[in-house]
Design a protein around this motif. Sequence first.
Motif, short mmCIF file in Angstrom:
data_model
loop_
_atom_site.label_atom_id
_atom_site.label_comp_id
_atom_site.label_asym_id
_atom_site.label_seq_id
_atom_site.Cartn_x
_atom_site.Cartn_y
_atom_site.Cartn_z
N THR A 118 -1.12 2.49 14.18
CA THR A 118 -0.26 3.40 13.41
C THR A 118 0.93 2.63 12.88
O THR A 118 1.32 1.60 13.45
N VAL A 119 1.50 3.10 11.75
CA VAL A 119 2.65 2.46 11.12
C VAL A 119 3.74 3.52 10.95
O VAL A 119 3.46 4.63 10.49
N SER A 120 4.95 3.17 11.34
CA SER A 120 6.07 4.10 11.20
C SER A 120 7.12 3.53 10.26
O SER A 120 7.41 2.34 10.27
N ILE A 121 7.70 4.41 9.40
CA ILE A 121 8.83 4.08 8.53
C ILE A 121 9.95 5.01 8.93
O ILE A 121 9.81 6.24 8.87
N ASN A 122 11.07 4.45 9.36
CA ASN A 122 12.09 5.20 10.09
C ASN A 122 13.36 5.43 9.26
O ASN A 122 13.97 4.48 8.78
N ASN A 123 13.69 6.74 9.08
CA ASN A 123 14.91 7.15 8.39
C ASN A 123 14.89 6.67 6.94
O ASN A 123 15.74 5.90 6.49
N TYR A 124 13.91 7.21 6.22
CA TYR A 124 13.66 6.80 4.83
C TYR A 124 14.37 7.75 3.87
O TYR A 124 14.18 8.97 3.92
N SER A 125 15.16 7.17 2.97
CA SER A 125 15.87 7.96 1.96
C SER A 125 15.70 7.29 0.60
O SER A 125 15.79 6.06 0.50
N HIS A 126 15.48 8.12 -0.44
CA HIS A 126 15.37 7.58 -1.80
C HIS A 126 15.52 8.74 -2.79
O HIS A 126 15.00 9.84 -2.55
N THR A 127 16.19 8.49 -3.91
CA THR A 127 16.42 9.55 -4.90
C THR A 127 15.18 9.84 -5.74
O THR A 127 15.10 10.90 -6.38
N PHE A 128 14.24 8.93 -5.77
CA PHE A 128 12.99 9.14 -6.52
C PHE A 128 11.88 8.35 -5.81
O PHE A 128 11.50 7.25 -6.22
N PRO A 129 11.33 8.90 -4.70
CA PRO A 129 10.39 8.14 -3.86
C PRO A 129 9.11 7.74 -4.56
O PRO A 129 8.42 6.82 -4.10
N ASN A 130 8.77 8.44 -5.69
CA ASN A 130 7.55 8.05 -6.40
C ASN A 130 7.62 6.62 -6.92
O ASN A 130 6.59 6.00 -7.26
N ASP A 131 8.83 6.07 -7.05
CA ASP A 131 8.98 4.70 -7.56
C ASP A 131 8.57 3.63 -6.55
O ASP A 131 8.40 2.46 -6.89
N VAL A 132 8.44 4.02 -5.28
CA VAL A 132 8.39 3.05 -4.19
C VAL A 132 6.95 2.84 -3.71
O VAL A 132 6.15 3.78 -3.63
N GLY A 133 6.66 1.61 -3.37
CA GLY A 133 5.40 1.26 -2.73
C GLY A 133 5.65 0.44 -1.47
O GLY A 133 6.63 -0.31 -1.38
N ALA A 134 4.76 0.58 -0.47
CA ALA A 134 4.86 -0.20 0.78
C ALA A 134 3.48 -0.77 1.11
O ALA A 134 2.47 -0.05 1.08
N LEU A 135 3.45 -2.06 1.42
CA LEU A 135 2.19 -2.81 1.66
C LEU A 135 2.29 -3.49 3.02
O LEU A 135 3.27 -4.17 3.33
N LEU A 136 1.24 -3.33 3.86
CA LEU A 136 1.23 -3.90 5.21
C LEU A 136 0.27 -5.09 5.25
O LEU A 136 -0.88 -4.99 4.82
N ALA A 137 0.75 -6.22 5.81
CA ALA A 137 -0.07 -7.44 5.91
C ALA A 137 -0.02 -7.99 7.33
O ALA A 137 1.02 -7.96 7.99
N SER A 138 -1.18 -8.48 7.80
CA SER A 138 -1.28 -9.17 9.09
C SER A 138 -1.76 -10.60 8.84
O SER A 138 -2.62 -10.83 7.99
N GLN A 139 -1.24 -11.54 9.61
CA GLN A 139 -1.67 -12.94 9.43
C GLN A 139 -3.15 -13.13 9.77
O GLN A 139 -3.77 -14.12 9.38
N ASN A 140 -3.73 -12.16 10.46
CA ASN A 140 -5.12 -12.28 10.88
C ASN A 140 -6.10 -11.50 10.01
O ASN A 140 -7.29 -11.43 10.32
N VAL A 141 -5.59 -10.92 8.92
CA VAL A 141 -6.42 -10.12 8.02
C VAL A 141 -6.23 -10.65 6.60
O VAL A 141 -5.09 -10.77 6.14
N PRO A 142 -7.30 -10.99 5.89
CA PRO A 142 -7.14 -11.61 4.58
C PRO A 142 -6.58 -10.70 3.50
O PRO A 142 -5.87 -11.16 2.60
#
Length: 464
Positions: free
Chosen positions: A71-95
Motif C-alpha cells: 500500500t502507498v500513503s500520501i499524507n496531508n495533501y493540499s492543492h488548489t487544482f489537484p487535477n494538475d498533479v501526478g505521482a509515480l512510484l518506483a522501486s530499484q528492484n522493478v524495471p
Amino acid sequence: AYDTLAESGFFFAFQSTAAISDWSLTITPRYDVQNGGTITIPFVGTAAPYPSAIDTSVVPGGLPGNISNLTVSINNYSHTFPNDVGALLASQNVPSPMVVMQDAGNSSSGVSGANLVFDDAAATLLPFLDGSGALKSGTYLPSDYVSDLSRSFSTLAPPYSDPATIGAATLASSFNGTDPNGMWKLYVQDFVGGDQGTIQNGWGLGIQCTCPADSQTQLMSSANPSSFNQSVTFTATVTSSQGTPFGSVQFFDGATLKATVSLSGGVATFTTSALSLGGPHNITAVYLGNTSFESSTSPIVAQTVNKAATVTTLLSSQNPSIVNSSVTFTANIARAFGGNAGGTVTFKDGATAIGAPVTVISNTAAVSISTLTIGSHSITATYSGNGNFNGSSNGLTQTVTPGPPRTSRSRRRPVSLPVPHSASPLLHSISLATSPPATAARCISPAWIRTRRPCQAILRCRAE
C-alpha cells in the motif's frame, strides 16, 4: 519508522466434537516505512524534493521475503487544482515504475489536508473532475485519468505501468514477488501552470512479505584426497521445495573465506590448486539467501592434500663413452601437477656415490665424472623428495670402451745421397730404406748441394 507484530498476544478458540490432533498458524508481518518530509508542489514543474525517497534497507536485518501486498500513503495533501498533479512510484528492484495517481480530483473545490491510501483492495477510484465529489481522505485504487498519455515525468521516461482508467496495472501486478529492500522513490509533478500545493507530511509504504522459502546446500569435491598443486573443484548445489534458489554462495576453508560465487541453476563451483599439504581442510559452502530463499550451510567436506608424485628420468651426455673421457649424467624431475621440486639427487655407480648429493634447481640436477673404468656401469639417480613431493629414482647402463687401437706410421726424414755431378735432379728417382719400417722413397722437392769435392754434389730431398 517500522512496525513488527504487536506484543499484545493472540487468542484462538476452537469448538469441535472431534479432537484436534494438529494445527498451525502462519503469520506474515507487515512493515510500515515513512518519509515524513514535506513535498512542495510548485505552480508548474517538479516538486521539491524530486524524487522523495525511502530506503527500506535501513530496517535492521532487512525485510525478509518478497512483497505479497503493498500500500502507498500520501499524507496531508493540499492543492488548489489537484487535477494538475501526478505521482509515480518506483522501486530499484522493478524495471517499470507505476503511476499511483494522475489527473484526479475535483478542480472546483481543490483538496485540503487529505490523507490518501492506495490499496488494491479499495472499492473505488479517486474522484475525477467536477461533479464527482471533492477529493477527501480515504482508501482508493490507484487512479490515472490522462487518456492521451501526454504527460511524462521529468528525468523518468515512459513506459510506465498505468492503472485504471488508462491501463490495468495494480500494485500487486507491479510489485508483488519482488525484493522490498532498497530504494523506493515517489516522483510528484505539476503538469499545468497556475496552482500549487504540498504533501505536508510526506508519504509512506505498507509492505507485507511472504516468508522466504527453505533451502538446503550440499557440497562435493572433485578429488578427495588430492595431491599437492592439484586442481580441485568444489561444487555447491542449493535446492528448495519452492523452486530454484538464486543468489550467491561463499566457500570457506575453515574460517577463511576463499571465494564468493553466483549461483547458476542452483549450482556454484569453486576451483583451486592452492590448498596446502596435509589437512583435513574443513571446506563448507554457505548459501547467503535472499528475500525469496532462506540461507543454508553445507555439511563439512574434510579435504586431505597428500604429497605429489614425481618421475625421475636419467640421461647420459655420451653412451658409450671412452675411458678417461668426461661424462655428464642429468636427472630431470617431472611433477604430477607442476610446481618446483626442491630437495637433492644422489647419483651412484652401483653402490658407490658419484660425489655429494646435488641440489635440484629448476627441477634438474647433474653430475660429471671422468674416472669410469672400462666396462658396464649401473648408474642410478635418486630424488630425495621434500615436504610437497614424493621421491623417485631411475637408472641406466653406461658402457665405457678403451677407444680405437693405435696404428704405426713411417717417419719422414730428410735424406742426403751422393749423386753424380752431372745428374739432373728432375730425372732421378732414389730408392732408400727408412727405419722403421723399410719403405720405398721418392725424392721430392730436390735441391742440389755442392760439396768441397769438385767432382761430387749431394741431392738433398725428403722421403715420402
